[in-house]
Write a protein that holds these residues in place. Structure first.
Motif, PDB file in Angstrom:
ATOM      1  N   THR A   1      -4.956   6.246  -1.812  1.00  0.00           N
ATOM      2  CA  THR A   1      -4.054   5.110  -1.666  1.00  0.00           C
ATOM      3  C   THR A   1      -3.930   4.355  -2.985  1.00  0.00           C
ATOM      4  O   THR A   1      -4.926   4.170  -3.691  1.00  0.00           O
ATOM      5  CB  THR A   1      -4.551   4.160  -0.563  1.00  0.00           C
TER       6      THR A   1
ATOM      7  N   SER B   1       0.847  -1.189   0.000  1.00  0.00           N
ATOM      8  CA  SER B   1       0.000   0.000   0.000  1.00  0.00           C
ATOM      9  C   SER B   1       0.881   1.237   0.000  1.00  0.00           C
ATOM     10  O   SER B   1       1.987   1.223   0.539  1.00  0.00           O
ATOM     11  CB  SER B   1      -0.899   0.022   1.236  1.00  0.00           C
ATOM     12  N   CYS B   2       0.362   2.300  -0.588  1.00  0.00           N
ATOM     13  CA  CYS B   2       1.051   3.586  -0.578  1.00  0.00           C
ATOM     14  C   CYS B   2       0.012   4.652  -0.267  1.00  0.00           C
ATOM     15  O   CYS B   2      -0.863   4.919  -1.088  1.00  0.00           O
ATOM     16  CB  CYS B   2       1.718   3.841  -1.914  1.00  0.00           C
ATOM     17  N   ALA B   3       0.122   5.221   0.913  1.00  0.00           N
ATOM     18  CA  ALA B   3      -0.824   6.249   1.352  1.00  0.00           C
ATOM     19  C   ALA B   3      -0.266   7.629   1.039  1.00  0.00           C
ATOM     20  O   ALA B   3       0.861   7.958   1.417  1.00  0.00           O
ATOM     21  CB  ALA B   3      -1.077   6.106   2.848  1.00  0.00           C
TER      22      ALA B   3
ATOM     23  N   TYR C   1      -2.313   0.624  -4.517  1.00  0.00           N
ATOM     24  CA  TYR C   1      -1.957  -0.718  -4.050  1.00  0.00           C
ATOM     25  C   TYR C   1      -1.177  -1.464  -5.129  1.00  0.00           C
ATOM     26  O   TYR C   1      -1.297  -1.178  -6.319  1.00  0.00           O
ATOM     27  CB  TYR C   1      -3.214  -1.511  -3.717  1.00  0.00           C
TER      28      TYR C   1
END
Length: 115
Positions: free
Chosen positions: A77, A21-23, A79
């Motif tokens: 986000t 994940s990348c927030a 993914y």
């Protein structure tokens, strides 16, 4: 504060799965194309997957059919679902956001595929 924060990396056996994940925060996420890169020791950084603001995703030949990139603009986000992992997928994985006037990088998350 503008930032991208990756999570979800770790140690997995060959054939296993992980979801990265990348927030994103501090900028208009929906206006940026999003990418996942990776860099293995001694190698150049490699583009793995891309998802634009509108349209379909694209993948490098090395991960096509095994990895899936997706984005949730409501959650800011992106993914990366990684299946059928191989030892050669071992690398630091980086999230990247791109717009005509800006390029942003996360700090990276380590993925190790080993038995």
């Amino acid at each position: 504060q503008v930032q991208l924060v990756e999570s979800g990396g770790g140690l997995v056996q060959p054939g296993g799965s992980l979801r990265l994940s990348c927030a994103a925060s501090g900028f208009t996420f929906s206006s940026y194309g999003m990418n996942w890169y990776r860099q293995a020791p001694g190698k150049e950084r490699e583009l793995v997957a891309t998802i634009p603001t509108i349209g379909g995703a694209s993948y490098s030949d090395s991960v096509k059919g095994r990895f899936t990139i997706s984005r949730d603009n409501a959650k800011n986000t992106v993914y990366l679902q990684m299946n059928s992992l191989k030892p050669e997928d071992t690398a630091v994985y980086y999230c990247n956001a791109v717009r005509w006037d800006s390029i942003l990088w996360g700090q990276g998350t380590q993925v190790t595929v080993s038995s």
